[in-house]
Structures are given as structure tokens and as C-alpha cells.
Design an enzyme around this catalytic site. Structure first.
Site, PDB file in Angstrom:
ATOM      1  CB  THR A  76      91.152  53.978  21.879  1.00 49.58           C
ATOM      2  OG1 THR A  76      90.363  54.625  22.602  1.00 49.58           O
ATOM      3  CG2 THR A  76      92.553  53.892  22.482  1.00 49.58           C
ATOM      4  CG  ASP A  88      99.669  50.140  26.482  1.00 44.56           C
ATOM      5  OD1 ASP A  88      98.240  49.618  26.878  1.00 44.56           O
ATOM      6  OD2 ASP A  88      99.517  50.778  25.469  1.00 44.56           O
ATOM      7  CD  GLN A 116      93.026  55.355  30.115  1.00 46.22           C
ATOM      8  OE1 GLN A 116      92.759  55.648  31.053  1.00 46.22           O
ATOM      9  NE2 GLN A 116      92.591  54.346  29.408  1.00 46.22           N
ATOM     10  CE  LYS A 137      97.557  51.111  33.325  1.00 50.84           C
ATOM     11  NZ  LYS A 137      98.671  50.985  32.054  1.00 50.84           N
ATOM     12  CB  ALA A 179      91.894  50.580  29.875  1.00 41.27           C
ATOM     13  N   GLY A 180      93.242  48.625  28.067  1.00 42.67           N
ATOM     14  CA  GLY A 180      93.407  47.121  27.548  1.00 42.67           C
ATOM     15  C   GLY A 180      94.329  46.521  28.396  1.00 42.67           C
ATOM     16  CG  HIS A 181      94.272  47.006  32.196  1.00 42.60           C
ATOM     17  ND1 HIS A 181      93.746  47.710  33.425  1.00 42.60           N
ATOM     18  CD2 HIS A 181      94.760  48.129  31.396  1.00 42.60           C
ATOM     19  CE1 HIS A 181      93.805  48.805  33.326  1.00 42.60           C
ATOM     20  NE2 HIS A 181      94.370  49.128  32.079  1.00 42.60           N
ATOM     21  CB  THR A 182      97.424  41.617  28.834  1.00 44.09           C
ATOM     22  OG1 THR A 182      97.226  42.915  27.681  1.00 44.09           O
ATOM     23  CG2 THR A 182      97.462  40.366  28.108  1.00 44.09           C
ATOM     24  CB  ALA A 202      95.772  45.225  24.959  1.00 46.21           C
TER      25      ALA A 202
HETATM   26  P1  GDP Z   1      98.366  47.496  30.939  1.00 43.79           P
HETATM   27  O1  GDP Z   1      97.481  48.443  29.789  1.00 43.79           O
HETATM   28  O2  GDP Z   1      99.257  48.548  31.865  1.00 43.79           O
HETATM   29  O3  GDP Z   1      97.818  46.473  31.696  1.00 43.79           O
HETATM   30  O4  GDP Z   1      99.452  46.681  29.778  1.00 43.79           O
HETATM   31  P2  GDP Z   1      98.869  45.907  28.644  1.00 43.79           P
HETATM   32  O5  GDP Z   1      98.335  44.712  28.879  1.00 43.79           O
HETATM   33  O6  GDP Z   1      98.305  47.014  27.664  1.00 43.79           O
HETATM   34  O7  GDP Z   1     100.540  45.542  27.896  1.00 43.79           O
HETATM   35  C1  GDP Z   1     101.492  45.134  28.547  1.00 43.79           C
HETATM   36  C2  GDP Z   1     101.908  43.664  27.692  1.00 43.79           C
HETATM   37  O8  GDP Z   1     103.056  43.117  28.227  1.00 43.79           O
HETATM   38  C3  GDP Z   1     100.921  42.779  27.876  1.00 43.79           C
HETATM   39  O9  GDP Z   1     100.926  41.892  26.548  1.00 43.79           O
HETATM   40  C4  GDP Z   1     101.482  41.784  29.018  1.00 43.79           C
HETATM   41  O10 GDP Z   1     100.915  40.331  28.860  1.00 43.79           O
HETATM   42  C5  GDP Z   1     102.917  42.105  28.618  1.00 43.79           C
HETATM   43  N1  GDP Z   1     103.702  41.874  30.044  1.00 43.79           N
HETATM   44  C6  GDP Z   1     103.663  42.255  31.220  1.00 43.79           C
HETATM   45  N2  GDP Z   1     104.619  42.255  32.140  1.00 43.79           N
HETATM   46  C7  GDP Z   1     105.495  41.363  31.275  1.00 43.79           C
HETATM   47  C8  GDP Z   1     106.612  41.086  31.492  1.00 43.79           C
HETATM   48  O11 GDP Z   1     107.365  41.282  32.686  1.00 43.79           O
HETATM   49  N3  GDP Z   1     107.521  40.457  30.630  1.00 43.79           N
HETATM   50  C9  GDP Z   1     106.967  40.343  29.405  1.00 43.79           C
HETATM   51  N4  GDP Z   1     107.568  39.961  28.182  1.00 43.79           N
HETATM   52  N5  GDP Z   1     105.496  40.777  28.921  1.00 43.79           N
HETATM   53  C10 GDP Z   1     105.036  41.336  29.913  1.00 43.79           C
HETATM   54  P1  IMO Z   2      95.933  51.274  29.294  1.00 43.37           P
HETATM   55  O1  IMO Z   2      94.919  51.288  30.411  1.00 43.37           O
HETATM   56  C1  IMO Z   2      97.934  53.078  26.073  1.00 43.37           C
HETATM   57  C2  IMO Z   2      96.065  56.782  24.245  1.00 43.37           C
HETATM   58  C3  IMO Z   2      95.737  56.919  22.921  1.00 43.37           C
HETATM   59  C4  IMO Z   2      95.771  58.076  22.541  1.00 43.37           C
HETATM   60  C5  IMO Z   2      95.462  58.883  23.642  1.00 43.37           C
HETATM   61  C6  IMO Z   2      93.877  59.504  23.947  1.00 43.37           C
HETATM   62  O2  IMO Z   2      95.914  50.025  28.581  1.00 43.37           O
HETATM   63  O3  IMO Z   2      97.272  51.465  29.603  1.00 43.37           O
HETATM   64  P2  IMO Z   2      91.495  58.109  23.965  1.00 43.37           P
HETATM   65  O4  IMO Z   2      90.926  56.947  23.384  1.00 43.37           O
HETATM   66  O5  IMO Z   2      91.653  57.881  25.360  1.00 43.37           O
HETATM   67  O6  IMO Z   2      90.758  59.500  23.857  1.00 43.37           O
HETATM   68  O7  IMO Z   2      92.998  58.282  23.316  1.00 43.37           O
HETATM   69  O8  IMO Z   2      95.789  58.056  24.760  1.00 43.37           O
HETATM   70  N1  IMO Z   2      95.476  55.697  25.187  1.00 43.37           N
HETATM   71  C7  IMO Z   2      96.430  54.523  25.715  1.00 43.37           C
HETATM   72  N2  IMO Z   2      97.723  54.363  25.418  1.00 43.37           N
HETATM   73  N3  IMO Z   2      97.237  52.542  26.923  1.00 43.37           N
HETATM   74  C8  IMO Z   2      95.924  52.765  27.252  1.00 43.37           C
HETATM   75  O9  IMO Z   2      95.294  52.425  28.267  1.00 43.37           O
HETATM   76  C9  IMO Z   2      95.550  53.883  26.490  1.00 43.37           C
HETATM   77  N4  IMO Z   2      94.323  54.595  26.543  1.00 43.37           N
HETATM   78  C10 IMO Z   2      94.350  55.743  25.711  1.00 43.37           C
HETATM   79  O10 IMO Z   2      96.444  55.805  22.082  1.00 43.37           O
HETATM   80  O11 IMO Z   2      97.167  58.478  22.151  1.00 43.37           O
HETATM   81 MG    MG Z   3      97.011  48.434  27.704  1.00 37.93          MG
END
Ligand code: GDP
Ligand code: IMO
Ligand code: MG
Length: 423
Positions: free
Chosen positions: A129, A13, A223, A16, A39-42, A297
Site C-alpha cells: 500500500t 477486505d 488485513q 471486517k 488497513a481500510g475498514h468500511t 478502500a
Molecule cells: P475490511 O477491510 O475487511 O473492513 O473490508 P473493506 O471495507 O476494505 O471492504 C469490504 C467492502 O465490502 C466494503 O465496501 C463494505 O462496505 C462492503 N461490504 C461489507 N459487507 C458487505 C455485504 O455483505 N455485501 C456487500 N454488497 N458489500 C459488503
Molecule cells: P484491511 O485491513 C487488503 C496487502 C497489500 C499488499 C500486502 C503488503 O483493509 O483488510 P503492506 O502495505 O501492508 O506492506 O502491503 O498486503 N494489504 C492489504 N490487502 N486489505 C488490507 O487491509 C491490506 N493491508 C495490506 O495490498 O499485497
Molecule cells: Mg479493507
């Protein structure tokens, strides 16, 4: 842009998805190589928010191709839902998305086992998850997994599924869980398989042909470094190789064809689920959660929050070989009067500058902090390095010095346009 691998430097998170979206502008093909819909990529584009779980974040840029590689584990029913979601948002993926026939399938018994194991661990649970990721990779390693290519052959899939459901239902029943209906799974998965048939490809050959044609490849890690099966805070990790080496095995790319490795790190630290977190700060977590920030996410769980840990970042630089780092969510620190950064740990009366090998030792580590003065003004509208407040620039420079790595971008908001490129 040369062939680039992008990796989370913390516990996932890190932002990415956002940085992939920015870099996709200069790439031809974006590739996912490990993980699954854990994964949850926003990505925020204007006012529209997209959350991608299996499909590479590059799909939001028209004409760019996307690949789900052999190292990914995928639930075909979920993937069809994700495709339908994109179609509703007018994102056309036809002729742009390709999925490896060797990607392993997540099946309902994997999810049921994931749930069962978590419950049986009680307080010591990993906090997965519950997407069935661990049990799917276990089947792959045990050589009893079912792959996407198998799903496209009805007879082969029916026979493999029957055997696997029989043996997994036995385990589920023995543990008091409900058994899984073979008929229902067969029906759902064959329908999903038909929907996905046109996307299935030999992605290994595709990638090698693309490299011959000098296409620019961008690998989207899921991750983060400390969730890596080997290098993370085991056992509080995921079940795949989330570090840069995973790009090679997860897509079939030799290491010498990777030109650049980019690390993505938040300006502070977060983690979802259990496990050690030396710089955790509950007050910071409450503040972010009250602002509606730092909720997962994928599962919507509140993320644990804490100060930046440079011992971990330095470790991530070593294991991944980051050429440069993208610092995200700098704006998250806008209101802080003082900002703490962990520069070493105290363990058993000694100061250490490296990460201990075991999660048990990490649990006992006390952070040694260096304190920075906060800039206490909004950075969200800053468009250039020079427009950032002096103290924010000093903070980013200090990160670069401590990591011994260049900073390639600083992100000050979730939108594409809130990115200050330094390289
Ligand atoms: P990922 O899994 O690495 O793609 O990250 P996530 O999407 O799970 O979580 C990152 C969160 O931060 C999301 O809600 C993004 O929209 C937000 N985000 C990313 N870059 C920035 C930033 O520079 N500032 C703020 N405020 N939010 C950001
Ligand atoms: P992105 O790509 C944050 C964490 C889970 C748990 C551990 C194992 O969005 O960054 P799993 O379901 O993979 O067996 O869970 O890994 N986890 C993440 N934490 N971002 C993720 O993906 C994750 N994917 C798994 O919360 O601690
Ligand atoms: Mg994420």
C-alpha cells in the site's frame, strides 16, 4: 459478549469493518492490535460511508471506547487527518480514543523506503500500500524504531529523529531517491504529537483494569490470515501478525483471556497486490469492477477476484482457532448461474487437501472445484435465515460443513441492517 477477537480469513477486505460495527453494539471497548493505515475498514451507516484506517471501527457507536494498541504502527500526521475527518462527520472521540505510547511511528523515510523497494523489485513487487508499513516494522525488530511515547518528549524525539534521518537519507540518496528534510518532519510530527497528547495512554493497564471490571473487549484484526508474516503467502504478505495470536502480543492480553475468535470471510475471494491466488477468475473481477465493486478502500486499486477457496478457509480455521465464522457479501453471488468452490488442489499430479507451505508451490496449484447451482435472485433485502433462497442457504451450510465451524452471521449488503444473525 465475552472477549472476542475478529480476524480476516482470506487476504483482507473481508468486511471486517462492517462486522466489527455490528458486534460493537455488544462490546465496551474495541481494540486495534496490529497493522497501520494500510488497513481500510468500511462501515455504512444509513447513507453515510465511513472508511477507517487506524481508528477502530467501534468509534462510530457513541459511548464505546476505542484503543490503538502497542502492536499498531501509526503515522501521527495521518491519524490527525483521520480524526479531523471524523470531527467533520460529527463523531466526537474525546475521552473515547486511547493510543498506546508504545505504538511505533511510521515516518516519511519508511514510506520512501517502501516505494524504493517496490520499484527495485520490478515485476516481482509485493504490491504494498506504500504506507511504509514494512520498513516501520523492520525498524521495530531492529530495535531502532521511534515510538509514540518518544514523540511526546521534544528533546528525545529530536535527537532520535536526527540520527534516523541521517542514516536513512544515506540509503535514499545512494538509491537515487530524494532525501527527507529533518526540519520539516520534526515540525510536522511535533505538531501532530501535541494534537494527540491527550489520547496517549498506558493502554496495557487500561485493558487489564477493564478486564477486572468485566468489560467486554472486541479486538479488530486488520488485513487477513494469508497476509500474516508467518502464516501467509510469504513474501507476498504484510509485516505484522494478522492471525489471532497477534491480538495477545499487539495489545498485551494473555491468551487465556480470549473467549471467542470470529473469522470473517467473503462468500468468494479477493486479493489486492501480488502473489499466488489459485482460484482467481478474471471474468468475475471484470464483472464486479463494472458494477463499481471491489476497489480497495485504502489505495483504490482494483481487487483481484476469484471463487471461494475452502482449502484456505480450513487452514485459516486451524491457525486462528475460529469458534465461528461470519460470511459476508453473499449478495455478491446473487447473479451467478453456477458457483464454484475450491475443495482441494492438484499439485505435481497429486490431489492435496492442505495448503502447501511455499508460495511457489501455491502458484503451481490447480484448484479442484465443486459446483453449486446459483440462486439467481436478490438477497439484499433478506432479514432472516428462512427468507434466504434455498440455494443460498445450501451454499452457506456447505461452507460450514467444509470448514467444520458454525456460521454466526451472513451479510447480504454493506449496511448494518443487512446482517442475518444466526448466533
Ligand atoms: P475490511 O477491510 O475487511 O473492513 O473490508 P473493506 O471495507 O476494505 O471492504 C469490504 C467492502 O465490502 C466494503 O465496501 C463494505 O462496505 C462492503 N461490504 C461489507 N459487507 C458487505 C455485504 O455483505 N455485501 C456487500 N454488497 N458489500 C459488503
Ligand atoms: P484491511 O485491513 C487488503 C496487502 C497489500 C499488499 C500486502 C503488503 O483493509 O483488510 P503492506 O502495505 O501492508 O506492506 O502491503 O498486503 N494489504 C492489504 N490487502 N486489505 C488490507 O487491509 C491490506 N493491508 C495490506 O495490498 O499485497
Ligand atoms: Mg479493507
Amino acid at each position: 459478549m465475552p472477549n472476542t477477537v475478529l480476524i480476516g480469513a482470506q487476504w483482507g477486505d473481508e468486511g471486517k469493518g462492517k462486522i466489527i460495527d455490528v458486534l460493537t453494539d455488544e462490546a465496551d471497548i474495541v481494540v486495534r492490535m496490529q497493522g497501520g493505515n494500510n488497513a481500510g475498514h468500511t462501515v455504512l451507516v444509513g447513507k453515510k460511508k465511513y472508511v477507517l484506517h487506524l481508528i477502530p471501527s467501534g468509534i462510530l457507536r457513541p459511548r464505546k471506547k476505542c484503543i490503538i494498541g502497542n502492536g499498531v504502527v501509526m503515522d501521527p500526521v495521518h491519524l490527525v487527518e483521520e480524526l479531523d475527518g471524523l470531527a467533520k462527520l460529527n463523531i466526537n472521540v474525546k475521552g473515547r480514543l486511547f493510543i498506546s505510547e508504545n505504538a511505533h511511528l511510521v515516518l516519511p523515510y519508511h514510506r520512501a523506503l517502501d516505494e524504493l523497494r517496490e520499484v527495485s523489485k520490478g515485476k516481482g513487487k509485493i504490491g504494498t500500500t506504500k504506507r511504509g508499513i514494512g520498513p516501520t516494522y523492520e525498524d521495530k525488530v531492529s530495535r531502532v524504531g521511534i515510538r509514540l511515547g518518544d514523540l511526546l518528549d521534544n528533546d528525545r524525539f529530536s535527537s532520535l529523529l536526527r540520527k534516523r534521518i541521517q542514516s536513512n537519507n544515506r540509503i535514499l540518496r545512494e538509491n537515487g531517491a530524494k532525501s527527507i528534510s529533518y526540519k520539516k518532519v520534526l515540525e510536522d510530527y511535533l505538531i501532530a504529537g501535541e494534537r494527540l497528547r491527550d489520547f496517549v495512554a498506558n493502554t496495557f493497564i487500561m485493558l487489564h483494569e477493564a478486564m477486572t471490571q468485566k468489560k467486554r473487549l472486541l479486538f479488530e484484526g486488520a488485513q487477513g490470515t494469508f497476509l500474516d508474516l508467518d502464516h501467509g503467502t510469504y513474501p507476498y504478505v504484510t509485516s505484522s501478525s494478522t492471525t489471532s495470536g497477534g491480538a495477545c502480543t499487539g495489545a498485551g492480553i494473555p491468551p487465556n483471556r480470549i473467549d471467542r475468535v470470529v473469522g470473517v470471510m467473503k462468500a468468494y475471494t479477493t486479493r489486492v497486490g501480488g502473489g499466488p491466488f489459485p482460484t482467481e477468475d478474471e471474468e468475475m473481477g471484470s464483472m464486479f469492477h463494472e458494477m463499481g465493486r471491489e476497489f480497495g478502500a485504502t489505495t483504490g486499486r482494483a481487487r483481484r477476484c476469484g471463487w471461494l477457496d475452502m482449502v484456505m478457509i480450513r487452514h485459516a480455521c486451524m491457525v486462528n482457532g475460529f469458534d465461528d465464522i461470519s460470511v459476508t457479501i453473499l449478495d455478491g453471488l446473487d447473479n451467478m448461474e453456477t458457483i464454484k468452490v475450491c475443495v482441494a488442489y492438484r499439485l505435481n499430479g497429486k490431489t492435496i487437501h492442505h495448503l502447501p507451505s511455499s508460495a511457489i508451490d501455491l502458484e503451481s496449484c490447480e484448484p479442484v472445484y465443486e459446483t453449486f447451482k446459483g440462486w439467481q435472485c436478490s438477497t439484499e433485502k433478506c432479514k432472516s435465515w428462512s427468507s434466504l433462497p434455498l440455494r443460498a442457504r445450501q451454499y452457506v451450510k456447505a461452507i460450514s460443513t467444509m470448514a467444520g465451524t458454525k456460521i454466526s452471521s451472513v451479510s447480504v449488503g454493506p449496511d448494518r441492517n443487512q446482517t442475518i444473525r444466526l448466533m
